[in-house]
Scaffold this motif. Structure first.
Motif, short mmCIF file in Angstrom:
data_model
loop_
_atom_site.label_atom_id
_atom_site.label_comp_id
_atom_site.label_asym_id
_atom_site.label_seq_id
_atom_site.Cartn_x
_atom_site.Cartn_y
_atom_site.Cartn_z
N LYS A 13 48.35 84.31 69.59
CA LYS A 13 48.84 84.36 68.19
C LYS A 13 50.17 83.62 68.02
CE LYS A 13 51.13 88.89 68.78
NZ LYS A 13 51.17 90.30 68.36
N ILE A 15 53.80 83.53 67.04
CA ILE A 15 54.80 84.61 67.04
C ILE A 15 56.17 84.14 66.57
CG2 ILE A 15 53.68 86.01 68.81
CD1 ILE A 15 55.66 84.83 70.85
N ALA A 36 56.11 83.08 75.86
CA ALA A 36 56.23 82.51 74.52
C ALA A 36 56.36 81.00 74.73
CB ALA A 36 57.45 83.06 73.80
N LYS A 38 57.06 77.51 73.07
CA LYS A 38 57.62 76.84 71.90
C LYS A 38 57.12 75.40 71.92
CE LYS A 38 62.15 76.25 69.69
NZ LYS A 38 63.56 76.74 69.78
N SER A 89 60.43 83.20 77.94
CA SER A 89 60.11 84.64 78.06
C SER A 89 59.42 85.13 76.78
CB SER A 89 61.38 85.47 78.20
OG SER A 89 62.30 84.90 79.04
N TYR A 90 58.45 86.02 76.97
CA TYR A 90 57.86 86.70 75.82
C TYR A 90 58.56 88.04 75.67
CZ TYR A 90 54.49 89.34 72.98
OH TYR A 90 53.91 90.12 72.01
N ALA A 91 59.27 88.22 74.57
CA ALA A 91 59.96 89.49 74.29
C ALA A 91 59.00 90.33 73.46
CB ALA A 91 61.25 89.23 73.53
N LYS A 92 58.33 91.25 74.15
CA LYS A 92 57.16 91.92 73.58
C LYS A 92 57.47 92.67 72.29
CE LYS A 92 53.27 94.75 75.07
NZ LYS A 92 52.63 95.38 76.25
N ASN A 93 58.69 93.17 72.14
CA ASN A 93 58.98 93.98 70.95
C ASN A 93 59.60 93.18 69.81
OD1 ASN A 93 58.03 96.80 71.23
ND2 ASN A 93 59.06 96.54 73.21
N GLY A 94 59.50 91.89 69.91
CA GLY A 94 59.76 91.01 68.77
C GLY A 94 61.18 90.99 68.25
N HIS A 98 62.72 92.70 62.45
CA HIS A 98 61.51 93.52 62.18
C HIS A 98 61.83 95.00 62.34
CE1 HIS A 98 57.36 94.99 62.68
NE2 HIS A 98 57.89 95.70 63.65
N LEU A 141 65.91 89.17 69.96
CA LEU A 141 64.60 89.78 70.28
C LEU A 141 64.78 91.03 71.13
CD1 LEU A 141 62.81 86.47 71.34
CD2 LEU A 141 63.00 87.43 69.04
N ASP A 152 66.23 81.06 70.59
CA ASP A 152 66.40 79.91 69.70
C ASP A 152 67.76 79.23 69.86
OD1 ASP A 152 65.66 79.10 66.21
OD2 ASP A 152 66.19 77.89 67.95
N1 LIG Z 1 62.86 79.46 67.93
C1 LIG Z 1 62.62 80.04 69.14
O1 LIG Z 1 63.03 79.54 70.17
N2 LIG Z 1 61.92 81.20 69.10
C2 LIG Z 1 61.52 81.99 70.16
C3 LIG Z 1 61.77 81.64 71.51
C4 LIG Z 1 61.32 82.49 72.53
C5 LIG Z 1 60.64 83.66 72.20
C6 LIG Z 1 60.40 83.99 70.84
C7 LIG Z 1 60.86 83.14 69.83
C8 LIG Z 1 59.72 85.18 70.79
C9 LIG Z 1 59.35 85.84 69.54
C10 LIG Z 1 58.49 87.07 69.52
C11 LIG Z 1 57.77 87.46 68.43
C12 LIG Z 1 57.05 88.59 68.79
C13 LIG Z 1 56.12 89.32 67.95
C14 LIG Z 1 55.85 88.90 66.66
C15 LIG Z 1 54.92 89.61 65.89
C16 LIG Z 1 54.28 90.72 66.39
C17 LIG Z 1 54.58 91.10 67.67
C18 LIG Z 1 53.89 92.30 68.20
O2 LIG Z 1 53.02 92.87 67.56
N3 LIG Z 1 54.30 92.73 69.41
C19 LIG Z 1 53.69 93.91 70.01
C20 LIG Z 1 54.61 95.13 69.84
N4 LIG Z 1 55.14 95.17 68.49
C21 LIG Z 1 56.58 95.29 68.56
C22 LIG Z 1 57.20 95.27 67.19
C23 LIG Z 1 56.59 96.34 66.32
C24 LIG Z 1 55.07 96.20 66.27
C25 LIG Z 1 54.49 96.21 67.67
C26 LIG Z 1 55.48 90.42 68.47
C27 LIG Z 1 57.37 88.86 70.08
N5 LIG Z 1 58.28 87.92 70.51
C28 LIG Z 1 59.55 85.59 72.14
O3 LIG Z 1 58.99 86.60 72.51
N6 LIG Z 1 60.10 84.66 72.95
#
Ligand SMILES: NC(=O)Nc1ccc2c(c1)=C(Cc1cc(-c3cccc(C(=O)NCCN4CCCCC4)c3)c[nH]1)C(=O)N=2
Length: 312
Positions: A13, A15, A36, A38, A89-94, A98, A141, A152
């Protein structure tokens, strides 16, 4: 292992979206690990003269790779004919944004915890001569353990090695970029979060075109205000009106805003960047900010090992 290509990942997806990048959740087919990725379109980067920003982002992420906490990591990069790929890195909790929006605003202990982790990350970033210049809750994140990671680095400034905190360097690129974004925004759909950027940009970037770590201290003040109140201090219907409010210091605290937090925000949101709390601290820590009463009770050496307070 051999140099990765896009074929080594299953893309999932969307993100995240920047003005010249799209971020996807992806899984490494060999290890099963989630990242994640980019993706930047080469044609856009060249057309909009973003090459230097891509290089700075890679340099900054490489400098911060060995810092154990507080930042997304850049694991590898690769490219094909049309695109550049950053495996991060994928930051799972976004996004922090949010979580603020989900509960409206944070309880004081939660705001204090994340303000402290953000301050520690700023100390490490600035000690590496990196100014983020676009800190905002969308770029902060939360990892799977709910610890903070700054993301970012596409608008960073990396200062010359002889730079000393409390001084500054002239630059013209940031304002041009803001204008450019604003121009772009005028002639294309409002895809990017340019308005969001406007809400956290410091007067030094807007007016004096000075590059100083204190620009990130201004953003820290805005983010502390927003975690506690639910909204950023400077907000208006357009970027220009937001800029006007910033330059006129037009903001106020809602009823019941905690006094220690109010005092700290007032000491960070100062037009003169040299007067902001921490701006003249020496060494690699912001002792004057750490010592502020708002942070009473924070164990600065143990916070990354602690279980973050529940956001509710
Ligand atoms: N411009 C950039 O460089 N942007 C970046 C770079 C690195 C990066 C990045 C952005 C990330 C953004 C991101 C977005 C999300 C995300 C977005 C939407 C939904 C979810 C999601 O449902 N995650 C599962 C757990 N969730 C957590 C939040 C509440 C609902 C349940 C995650 C997780 N991480 C990331 O993980 N790693």
């Amino acid at each position: 292992h051999t140099k990765r290509t896009a074929k080594d990942y299953i893309f999932g997806k969307l993100i995240g979206e920047g003005c010249y990048s799209t971020v996807f959740l992806a899984k490494d087919i060999h290890t099963g690990k989630e990242y994640a990725i980019k993706v930047c379109e080469k044609s856009y980067i060249v057309r909009h003269q973003k090459v230097q920003y891509i290089k700075r982002e890679k340099d900054a992420l490489n400098k911060l790779f060995n810092v154990p906490h507080g930042f997304v990591k850049l694991y590898c990069t690769f490219q094909d004919d049309e695109r550049l790929y950053f495996v991060l890195s994928y930051a799972k909790n976004g996004e922090l944004l949010h979580h603020i929006n989900k509960v409206g605003s944070f309880q004081l202990n939660v705001a204090k915890f994340y303000a402290a982790e953000l301050l520690l990350a700023l100390e490490k970033m600035h000690a590496n001569k990196i100014i983020h210049r676009d800190l905002k809750p969308e770029n902060i994140l939360l990892d799977e353990n709910m610890h903070l990671q700054i993301a970012d680095f596409g608008t960073v400034k990396i200062l010359e090695s002889d730079f000393k905190r409390g001084s500054s360097q002239n630059t013209t690129d940031k304002v041009e970029e803001l204008k450019e974004k604003s121009d772009e925004t005028n002639d294309r759909s409002r895809k990017n979060s340019f308005v969001g950027t406007a809400q956290y940009v410091s007067p030094d970037i807007l007016q004096t075109r000075i590059d100083t770590p204190a620009s990130d201290l201004w953003a820290l003040g805005c983010i502390i205000y927003q975690m506690i109140s639910g909204l950023p201090p400077f907000r208006a219907s357009t970027e220009f009106l937001t800029f006007q409010k910033i330059m006129k210091m037009e903001y106020e605290f809602p009823e019941g805003f905690p006094s220690d937090a109010k005092d700290l925000v007032e000491k960070l949101l100062l037009l003169d960047h040299t007067k902001r709390l921490g701006a003249n601290d020496i060494g690699d820590t912001y002792e004057s900010i750490r010592k502020h009463p708002f942070f009473d009770g924070i164990d600065w050496d143990d916070i990354w090992n602690q279980t973050p307070p529940t956001i509710c």
